[in-house]
Design a protein around this motif. Structure first.
Motif, PDB file in Angstrom:
ATOM      1  N   UNK A  61       0.829  -1.201   0.000  1.00  0.00           N
ATOM      2  CA  UNK A  61       0.000   0.000   0.000  1.00  0.00           C
ATOM      3  C   UNK A  61       0.867   1.256   0.000  1.00  0.00           C
ATOM      4  N   UNK A  62       1.957   1.203   0.754  1.00  0.00           N
ATOM      5  CA  UNK A  62       2.869   2.345   0.827  1.00  0.00           C
ATOM      6  C   UNK A  62       3.471   2.639  -0.546  1.00  0.00           C
ATOM      7  N   UNK A  63       3.919   1.580  -1.230  1.00  0.00           N
ATOM      8  CA  UNK A  63       4.518   1.763  -2.544  1.00  0.00           C
ATOM      9  C   UNK A  63       3.488   2.251  -3.559  1.00  0.00           C
ATOM     10  N   UNK A  64       2.258   1.755  -3.419  1.00  0.00           N
ATOM     11  CA  UNK A  64       1.193   2.187  -4.320  1.00  0.00           C
ATOM     12  C   UNK A  64       0.905   3.672  -4.131  1.00  0.00           C
ATOM     13  N   UNK A  65       0.845   4.089  -2.858  1.00  0.00           N
ATOM     14  CA  UNK A  65       0.562   5.489  -2.554  1.00  0.00           C
ATOM     15  C   UNK A  65       1.701   6.404  -3.009  1.00  0.00           C
ATOM     16  N   UNK A  66       2.939   5.949  -2.849  1.00  0.00           N
ATOM     17  CA  UNK A  66       4.095   6.801  -3.127  1.00  0.00           C
ATOM     18  C   UNK A  66       4.507   6.790  -4.593  1.00  0.00           C
ATOM     19  N   UNK A  67       4.463   5.614  -5.214  1.00  0.00           N
ATOM     20  CA  UNK A  67       4.977   5.483  -6.580  1.00  0.00           C
ATOM     21  C   UNK A  67       3.915   5.099  -7.607  1.00  0.00           C
ATOM     22  N   UNK A  68       2.742   4.732  -7.126  1.00  0.00           N
ATOM     23  CA  UNK A  68       1.716   4.282  -8.062  1.00  0.00           C
ATOM     24  C   UNK A  68       1.769   2.785  -8.323  1.00  0.00           C
ATOM     25  N   UNK A  69       2.473   2.071  -7.436  1.00  0.00           N
ATOM     26  CA  UNK A  69       2.530   0.615  -7.567  1.00  0.00           C
ATOM     27  C   UNK A  69       3.937   0.072  -7.509  1.00  0.00           C
ATOM     28  N   UNK A  70       4.040  -1.246  -7.343  1.00  0.00           N
ATOM     29  CA  UNK A  70       5.336  -1.900  -7.184  1.00  0.00           C
ATOM     30  C   UNK A  70       6.213  -1.785  -8.428  1.00  0.00           C
ATOM     31  N   UNK A  71       5.591  -1.837  -9.618  1.00  0.00           N
ATOM     32  CA  UNK A  71       6.393  -1.808 -10.841  1.00  0.00           C
ATOM     33  C   UNK A  71       7.180  -0.505 -10.961  1.00  0.00           C
ATOM     34  N   UNK A  72       6.511   0.604 -10.703  1.00  0.00           N
ATOM     35  CA  UNK A  72       7.208   1.898 -10.770  1.00  0.00           C
ATOM     36  C   UNK A  72       8.220   2.001  -9.642  1.00  0.00           C
ATOM     37  N   UNK A  73       7.878   1.433  -8.496  1.00  0.00           N
ATOM     38  CA  UNK A  73       8.810   1.449  -7.367  1.00  0.00           C
ATOM     39  C   UNK A  73      10.059   0.633  -7.679  1.00  0.00           C
ATOM     40  N   UNK A  74       9.871  -0.502  -8.351  1.00  0.00           N
ATOM     41  CA  UNK A  74      11.003  -1.366  -8.670  1.00  0.00           C
ATOM     42  C   UNK A  74      12.009  -0.666  -9.565  1.00  0.00           C
ATOM     43  N   UNK A  75      11.527   0.200 -10.452  1.00  0.00           N
ATOM     44  CA  UNK A  75      12.441   0.946 -11.311  1.00  0.00           C
ATOM     45  C   UNK A  75      13.342   1.852 -10.482  1.00  0.00           C
ATOM     46  N   UNK A  76      12.752   2.453  -9.447  1.00  0.00           N
ATOM     47  CA  UNK A  76      13.523   3.329  -8.555  1.00  0.00           C
ATOM     48  C   UNK A  76      14.486   2.495  -7.713  1.00  0.00           C
TER      49      UNK A  76
END
Length: 220
Positions: A61-76
Motif C-alpha cells: 500500500x505504501x509503494x502504491x501510494x508513493x509510486x503508483x505501484x510496485x512496478x514503478x517502485x522497482x524501477x527506482x
C-alpha cells in the motif's frame, strides 16, 4: 587541532532511507581514507514520512501510494540496489512487509548515545530493515537490536512502553527542518560544512580534510 579534539560529523538520517544506509557506508570509506583525522560521528533523527501511523503501513500500500505501484517502485529501487551492491549492501526490498514509522527507532538511537553505541545500533537497524525485512514498529525487534548492540535490553523495553524522549526526538526532527534539511543523508562536518546526499567517499573525505585543515588554521 589538538589530538584530543575530535572533528565532529553530525549525520542527519532516517533508518527507512536506503540512501542513508549507502551514505553510512560511504562515510565509513571516507574515514578509512583519512586515518590521521580523529572523528566523532553523531547521529540525528529525520523522518522521510511523518504521516505513517505508529504501527506502520503495509508495504504494498505504501509503494502504491508513493509510486503508483510496485512496478514503478522497482524501477527506482533497482538503481538503489545497484548503488548498494557497490557499497557491499545486499538490499532485499522484497522482504520488507511494513513501511515503519521510525520515531521509536530514533528514540533507540538517542538512548544508545549514552553507551557510545550509536553507530552499532544504526547499523543493526539498517540491516534489520533493509536486509532481513524486520518490522521496526515492533518493540520486540528494537529490544533485540538493543541487546545485540550491547545495550540494557530490559531498560529499553521499559522505555519503549512510555513516551520517554518522544517529544525530544520530534523537536530534533523539527530542528533539522528549520536548518533547511529537506533530504537525507545530510552530513554536517565540524558544525561548519555541509554535505547533502550520499556523496562519494572521496567527496566526503575532501570535506573532512578541509574542515580539519581550516580548524587547525584557526587555532594556530
Amino acid at each position: 587541532m589538538t589530538a584530543s579534539t575530535p572533528l565532529t560529523i553530525d549525520v542527519i538520517s532516517d533508518v527507512m532511507c536506503p540512501w542513508c544506509y549507502i551514505g553510512k557506508r560511504r562515510l565509513e570509506s571516507a574515514l578509512k581514507s583519512v586515518p590521521d583525522v580523529m572523528v566523532e560521528v553523531r547521529w540525528h533523527p529525520f523522518q522521510l514520512d511523518d504521516t505513517l501511523p505508529a504501527e506502520g503501513k503495509d508495504r504494498s500500500q505504501y509503494l502504491s501510494d508513493k509510486f503508483g505501484g510496485r512496478e514503478r517502485a522497482q524501477a527506482v529501487y533497482s538503481q538503489i540496489s545497484q548503488a548498494g551492491k557497490q557499497e557491499g549492501i545486499p538490499f532485499a526490498f522484497d522482504r520488507i512487509q511494513t513501511s515503519p514509522n521510525t520515531l521509536d527507532s530514533h528514540r533507540l538511537i538517542l538512548w544508545s548515545k549514552a553507551d557510545g553505541l550509536q553507530n552499532e545500533v544504526v547499523e543493526r537497524l539498517f540491516k534489520a530493515y533493509f536486509i532481513d525485512g524486520e518490522d521496526l514498529t515492533q518493540p520486540g525487534t528494537l529490544v533485540q537490536i538493543a541487546e545485540d548492540a550491547g545495550m540494557e535490553a530490559d531498560l529499553v523495553e521499559q522505555l519503549l512502553e512510555t513516551d520517554s524522549d518522544l517529544e525530544k526526538t520530534k523537536k530534533q526532527i523539527g530542528q533539522a527542518h528549520e536548518m533547511g534539511v529537506t533530504g537525507v543523508p545530510f552530513f554536517i562536518i565540524d558544525g561548519r560544512f555541509a554535505v547533502a546526499g550520499a556523496e562519494k567517499p572521496e567527496t566526503i573525505a575532501a570535506a573532512i580534510m578541509h574542515a580539519e585543515a581550516t580548524k587547525a588554521g584557526e587555532q594556530a
